[in-house]
Design an enzyme around this catalytic site. Sequence first.
Site, PDB file in Angstrom:
ATOM      1  N   GLU A   1     109.127  54.305  71.059  1.00 17.27           N
ATOM      2  CA  GLU A   1     108.644  54.076  69.688  1.00 17.27           C
ATOM      3  C   GLU A   1     108.171  55.405  69.119  1.00 17.27           C
ATOM      4  O   GLU A   1     107.491  56.176  69.797  1.00 17.27           O
ATOM      5  CB  GLU A   1     107.467  53.083  69.664  1.00 17.27           C
ATOM      6  CG  GLU A   1     106.958  52.863  68.234  1.00 17.27           C
ATOM      7  CD  GLU A   1     105.658  52.085  68.146  1.00 17.27           C
ATOM      8  OE1 GLU A   1     105.706  50.856  68.252  1.00 17.27           O
ATOM      9  OE2 GLU A   1     104.599  52.721  67.953  1.00 17.27           O
TER      10      GLU A   1
ATOM     11  N   LYS B   1     108.454  31.592  66.501  1.00 14.62           N
ATOM     12  CA  LYS B   1     109.077  32.861  66.081  1.00 14.62           C
ATOM     13  C   LYS B   1     110.426  33.046  66.792  1.00 14.62           C
ATOM     14  O   LYS B   1     111.388  33.499  66.192  1.00 14.62           O
ATOM     15  CB  LYS B   1     108.116  34.017  66.407  1.00 14.62           C
ATOM     16  CG  LYS B   1     108.509  35.341  65.834  1.00 14.62           C
ATOM     17  CD  LYS B   1     107.316  36.249  65.576  1.00 14.62           C
ATOM     18  CE  LYS B   1     106.687  36.860  66.790  1.00 14.62           C
ATOM     19  NZ  LYS B   1     105.634  37.837  66.454  1.00 14.62           N
TER      20      LYS B   1
HETATM   21  P1  FAD Z   1     102.773  36.979  63.650  1.00 14.74           P
HETATM   22  O1  FAD Z   1     103.799  36.725  64.681  1.00 14.74           O
HETATM   23  O2  FAD Z   1     103.004  36.402  62.308  1.00 14.74           O
HETATM   24  O3  FAD Z   1     101.377  36.552  64.232  1.00 14.74           O
HETATM   25  C1  FAD Z   1     100.161  36.932  63.574  1.00 14.74           C
HETATM   26  C2  FAD Z   1      99.061  35.944  63.937  1.00 14.74           C
HETATM   27  O4  FAD Z   1      99.316  34.694  63.297  1.00 14.74           O
HETATM   28  C3  FAD Z   1      98.952  35.615  65.431  1.00 14.74           C
HETATM   29  O5  FAD Z   1      97.597  35.402  65.739  1.00 14.74           O
HETATM   30  C4  FAD Z   1      99.766  34.343  65.579  1.00 14.74           C
HETATM   31  O6  FAD Z   1      99.361  33.555  66.709  1.00 14.74           O
HETATM   32  C5  FAD Z   1      99.428  33.638  64.245  1.00 14.74           C
HETATM   33  N1  FAD Z   1     100.506  32.756  63.780  1.00 14.74           N
HETATM   34  C6  FAD Z   1     101.839  33.014  63.819  1.00 14.74           C
HETATM   35  N2  FAD Z   1     102.508  31.963  63.272  1.00 14.74           N
HETATM   36  C7  FAD Z   1     101.585  31.071  62.871  1.00 14.74           C
HETATM   37  C8  FAD Z   1     101.641  29.801  62.219  1.00 14.74           C
HETATM   38  N3  FAD Z   1     102.829  29.248  61.886  1.00 14.74           N
HETATM   39  N4  FAD Z   1     100.465  29.148  61.937  1.00 14.74           N
HETATM   40  C9  FAD Z   1      99.265  29.702  62.270  1.00 14.74           C
HETATM   41  N5  FAD Z   1      99.153  30.894  62.890  1.00 14.74           N
HETATM   42  C10 FAD Z   1     100.288  31.587  63.179  1.00 14.74           C
HETATM   43  N6  FAD Z   1     102.207  46.943  62.210  1.00 14.74           N
HETATM   44  C11 FAD Z   1     102.630  47.689  61.164  1.00 14.74           C
HETATM   45  O7  FAD Z   1     102.057  47.628  60.071  1.00 14.74           O
HETATM   46  N7  FAD Z   1     103.731  48.500  61.272  1.00 14.74           N
HETATM   47  C12 FAD Z   1     104.430  48.599  62.432  1.00 14.74           C
HETATM   48  O8  FAD Z   1     105.414  49.343  62.492  1.00 14.74           O
HETATM   49  C13 FAD Z   1     104.018  47.824  63.558  1.00 14.74           C
HETATM   50  N8  FAD Z   1     104.695  47.857  64.727  1.00 14.74           N
HETATM   51  C14 FAD Z   1     104.316  47.032  65.767  1.00 14.74           C
HETATM   52  C15 FAD Z   1     105.075  47.032  66.948  1.00 14.74           C
HETATM   53  C16 FAD Z   1     104.709  46.229  68.023  1.00 14.74           C
HETATM   54  C17 FAD Z   1     105.562  46.224  69.281  1.00 14.74           C
HETATM   55  C18 FAD Z   1     103.545  45.424  67.934  1.00 14.74           C
HETATM   56  C19 FAD Z   1     103.126  44.566  69.109  1.00 14.74           C
HETATM   57  C20 FAD Z   1     102.785  45.407  66.765  1.00 14.74           C
HETATM   58  C21 FAD Z   1     103.159  46.209  65.669  1.00 14.74           C
HETATM   59  N9  FAD Z   1     102.440  46.217  64.467  1.00 14.74           N
HETATM   60  C22 FAD Z   1     102.867  46.980  63.403  1.00 14.74           C
HETATM   61  C23 FAD Z   1     101.199  45.442  64.341  1.00 14.74           C
HETATM   62  C24 FAD Z   1     101.436  44.037  63.740  1.00 14.74           C
HETATM   63  O9  FAD Z   1     101.887  44.143  62.414  1.00 14.74           O
HETATM   64  C25 FAD Z   1     100.090  43.301  63.791  1.00 14.74           C
HETATM   65  O10 FAD Z   1      99.708  43.061  65.106  1.00 14.74           O
HETATM   66  C26 FAD Z   1      99.998  42.035  62.939  1.00 14.74           C
HETATM   67  O11 FAD Z   1      98.618  41.686  62.835  1.00 14.74           O
HETATM   68  C27 FAD Z   1     100.738  40.828  63.498  1.00 14.74           C
HETATM   69  O12 FAD Z   1     102.076  40.952  63.358  1.00 14.74           O
HETATM   70  P2  FAD Z   1     103.082  39.891  64.078  1.00 14.74           P
HETATM   71  O13 FAD Z   1     104.418  40.199  63.595  1.00 14.74           O
HETATM   72  O14 FAD Z   1     102.814  39.850  65.529  1.00 14.74           O
HETATM   73  O15 FAD Z   1     102.545  38.543  63.392  1.00 14.74           O
END
Ligand code: FAD
Length: 286
Positions: free
Chosen positions: A17, A164
Amino acid sequence: MKVSDIYKNGGKSLSFEIFPPKKDAELNNIDDTLDVLCELRPDFISVTFGAGGSCNCNKTIELARKIKDRYHVEPVVHLTCLHYNKKEIDEFAGVLKEAGIENILALRGDIRADIPEKDDFSYASDMVSYLKGKYDFCILGACYPETHPESENVVDEIKHLKKKVNSGTEVLLSQLFFDNNLFYDFKERCSIADIDVPIIPGIMPVVKATQIKRMVSMCHASFPERFQKIVDRYESNKEALFDAGMSYALSQIIDLLVSDTDGIHLYTMNNPQIARRICEGIRNIV
Ligand code: FAD
């Protein structure tokens, strides 16, 4: 090439990354970093995405294009959705398609007080469904061995992760962690929930004292005692911390590889020496 193809027939990946430099002027310096990273022939390089920018001035896309066109390495573009609407996501998708980029790490993004949220996407899975319904990208998603900071319990977290994956996420990249047992427990929970896509552990060699403090507050990663002892002992000795941090990461990686993990995703922090040392350390290990 779609990243999901790597794992067909038991293949494993080594990936890095990187993040786009903040200042435009530094965008040229990233070439030195890419020269080293790409020479190590990773299976893909993922490029982080800062929320709030527009598609036309997006450094992530610019960097991903360079990785693909100049270095012939597969890029994965991170894309967040909380602060964008469908039209804007379409605009990003269009630019990616035109650039021949086939892989997106679909993320919700962090909730931020300074950027207004838009109504179209509440969670990453919403964007995954949307992209899968309209385009032919390979979609990767994020996962959290120590649970996402907003999650109330592990059961709901796994249910959301399953959703997801069912929406079309083909590969999961994990948040960094320092205790492999947490990752193995997480994989077991995924397996019980029939989440059967490749789950790639994210490893960050900690080589700077300032980085450690930031990691704890940002990622909520817990420190095992063995790691804490290294930090306490070498926090103020730069060279020693670098060596000890690299050795710790290497021992984590070797343990993951002998435990039949699908790959390793290295958080390089744009430091090519980290990637080089890790690759040298596992040169003969498959
Ligand atoms: P989600 O999968 O949407 O989950 C977020 C939260 O919502 C979780 O607590 C989940 O349990 C909950 N949730 C999901 N679906 C539901 C539902 N249907 N109902 C109720 N609750 C739900 N951030 C950046 O800004 N830029 C980046 O480039 C970036 N790269 C990343 C790369 C990696 C490998 C990782 C692990 C994280 C990265 N992040 C990045 C951080 C990420 O954007 C944050 O952690 C963000 O808060 C959650 O994103 P997610 O896609 O995991 O969210």
